[in-house]
Enzyme design. Structure first.
Site, short mmCIF file in Angstrom:
data_model
loop_
_atom_site.label_atom_id
_atom_site.label_comp_id
_atom_site.label_asym_id
_atom_site.label_seq_id
_atom_site.Cartn_x
_atom_site.Cartn_y
_atom_site.Cartn_z
N ALA A 74 0.75 -1.64 0.30
CA ALA A 74 -0.01 0.07 -0.34
C ALA A 74 1.04 1.21 0.01
O ALA A 74 2.08 1.16 0.00
CB ALA A 74 -0.58 -0.12 1.64
N GLY A 75 0.34 2.34 -0.61
CA GLY A 75 1.10 3.72 -0.67
C GLY A 75 1.31 4.33 -1.49
O GLY A 75 1.82 5.07 -2.08
N ASN B 197 9.07 8.86 3.54
CA ASN B 197 7.56 9.83 3.37
C ASN B 197 6.26 10.17 4.60
O ASN B 197 6.59 9.36 5.47
CB ASN B 197 6.73 8.86 2.01
CG ASN B 197 5.52 8.11 3.22
OD1 ASN B 197 4.85 8.33 3.18
ND2 ASN B 197 5.66 7.41 3.09
N PHE C 195 -1.51 10.03 4.72
CA PHE C 195 -2.58 9.66 3.81
C PHE C 195 -3.76 10.08 3.34
O PHE C 195 -4.97 10.59 3.26
CB PHE C 195 -3.96 8.81 4.53
CG PHE C 195 -4.02 7.83 5.69
CD1 PHE C 195 -2.46 7.51 5.87
CD2 PHE C 195 -4.44 7.84 7.09
CE1 PHE C 195 -1.95 5.90 6.60
CE2 PHE C 195 -4.01 6.37 7.89
CZ PHE C 195 -3.02 5.64 6.89
N ASN D 165 5.33 -1.76 8.37
CA ASN D 165 5.39 0.00 7.87
C ASN D 165 6.75 0.24 7.66
O ASN D 165 8.05 0.26 8.47
CB ASN D 165 4.37 0.77 8.65
CG ASN D 165 2.81 1.14 7.72
OD1 ASN D 165 4.33 2.07 6.91
ND2 ASN D 165 2.22 1.09 7.73
N ASN E 206 2.58 8.82 9.85
CA ASN E 206 1.99 10.24 9.84
C ASN E 206 1.08 10.38 9.38
O ASN E 206 0.54 11.90 9.25
CB ASN E 206 1.72 10.12 7.79
CG ASN E 206 3.61 9.82 7.30
OD1 ASN E 206 5.04 10.01 8.13
ND2 ASN E 206 3.77 8.95 6.60
N THR E 207 -0.10 10.28 10.34
CA THR E 207 -1.75 10.83 11.45
C THR E 207 -1.40 10.51 12.56
O THR E 207 -0.59 9.71 12.87
CB THR E 207 -2.49 9.98 10.90
OG1 THR E 207 -2.66 9.78 9.47
CG2 THR E 207 -4.06 10.27 11.23
N SER F 152 0.68 3.58 9.95
CA SER F 152 1.06 4.92 9.46
C SER F 152 2.10 5.59 10.43
O SER F 152 1.22 6.20 11.70
CB SER F 152 0.75 5.20 8.70
OG SER F 152 0.83 6.90 8.52
N LYS G 181 -1.67 -4.56 10.16
CA LYS G 181 -0.32 -3.68 9.50
C LYS G 181 0.18 -3.38 10.86
O LYS G 181 -0.95 -2.66 11.11
CB LYS G 181 -0.98 -2.61 8.23
CG LYS G 181 0.89 -2.66 8.04
CD LYS G 181 0.85 -2.35 6.24
CE LYS G 181 2.34 -1.77 5.88
NZ LYS G 181 2.35 -1.65 4.14
#
Length: 352
Positions: A68-69, A117, A121, A244, A184-185, A182, A215
């Site tokens: 994913a991503g 990165n 999302f 991840n 990043n959130t 993730s 995940k």
């Protein structure tokens, strides 16, 4: 045709996110061009009975999938077989559209063959992504849907985000993945606790019979990761995807102090955590390994350590569109050396 080394020199002159958008455009065009698509499939896609297995009641003709991503909005599915992938995972999708974090938010480190990165999302939202997905699903290779909560959804309402996403995507995917790992959130990784996971998978099991996987992040203590995975499995998770991206910024000199690192810098960290998890979880559930995989030796070692399937993404940026074919060809050669007639014999061989 232009070599990937030449194309890479051109793409690397652009900012990483711009290069990604160029690649997305090219793959969307490829997906619509029958002749080019058929040529690339013939060249890159490995369909061999020795690699074929049934997982979740779904046929996987080779074990290497796209993580994913990359395909956040389900716009590139038609081209994935042309790149050799045995399955693909779209997302991460959120209920509402989301712009993601401020730019620049993607960085490449060619010397380390790694990427960082902090996308956050960014996606067009569940409604638009589902429209794209419905145009191609069911597809000739399995398609997974990776789902996450919106940035501004409070933690106490996170379950409702996941509930709406499961309802939306369960009929148009072969499996679903809960993304709470993730970096990043804001506060998303706080949901990596046994209470939330138990509530989430208990709810999910009531909503659908479709396999739903968890995940996890590579930065957890082993004991905590094992406990979390066991909680998910006991509550109905069909599998675990490890791992991840990492927030261990010591892995790349002079990298940014935000976002997640992936690629070669993550190989050892991800492989080590996967190995520890598999010692405890192999045989209890399906295990998928991702993180720093870019060659057949790495993929095969994860398989022998308990991975039924493997995924890759960042490695393709540096190795190009022939990477997956080379991984699958290499796995077949390594299986032959070990005397295995089918990949099922290699899965978990180091643990038997």
């Amino acid at each position: 045709m232009i070599s990937y080394e030449t194309l890479k020199k051109i793409l690397f002159k652009f900012e990483p996110e711009t290069a990604h958008n160029i690649a997305e455009y090219g793959l969307k065009v490829l997906g619509k061009c029958r002749i080019a698509k058929a040529y690339m499939e013939k060249k890159n896609y490995i369909s061999n009975p020795k690699l074929t297995q049934e997982v979740f009641g779904v046929r996987f003709e080779n074990p290497v999938g796209l993580a994913a991503g990359f395909d956040k909005n389900a716009t590139m599915i038609k081209a994935m077989k042309s790149l050799g992938f045995g399955f693909t995972e779209i997302g991460t999708m959120t209920p509402k559209p989301q712009d993601g974090n401020p730019k620049p938010r993607m960085f490449r480190y060619p010397e380390q063959k790694s990427v960082q990165n902090a996308m956050g999302f960014n996606n067009k939202g569940a409604h638009e992504v589902l429209k794209n997905l419905k145009k191609v699903y069911p597809f000739s290779i399995p398609v997974g849907a990776n789902i996450g909560k919106n940035k501004f959804t409070p933690e106490e309402f996170a379950l409702s985000d996941y509930k709406s996403l499961i309802k939306k995507f369960e009929a148009n995917s072969d499996y679903l993945v809960i993304n709470i790992s993730s970096p990043n959130t804001p506060n998303l990784r706080d949901l990596q606790n046994e209470k939330f996971i138990t509530e989430l998978f208990t709810m999910a099991k009531e909503l659908t019979a479709k396999p739903i996987l968890l995940k996890i992040a590579p930065d957890m203590e082993v004991a905590m990761a094992i406990n979390l995975c066991n909680s998910a499995i006991n509550a109905g998770a069909a599998g675990i995807i490890a791992t991840n991206t990492t927030i261990d910024y010591s892995l790349v000199p002079n990298c940014q102090n935000f976002g997640g690192l992936s690629g070669a810098c993550l190989t050892e960290k991800s492989a080590n955590l996967f190995k520890e998890l598999a010692r405890e979880l192999f045989g209890k559930t399906i295990l998928i390994s991702v993180g720093g995989i870019s060659n057949s030796e790495q993929a095969y070692e994860r398989i022998k350590n308990g991975a039924t399937l493997v995924q890759t993404y960042s490695g393709m940026i540096f190795e190009g569109p022939s990477m997956v074919r080379k991984i699958n060809e290499g796995i077949l050669e390594l299986m032959a050396k070990d005397g295995y007639e089918n990949i099922s014999q290699a899965i978990g061989a180091n643990l038997k």
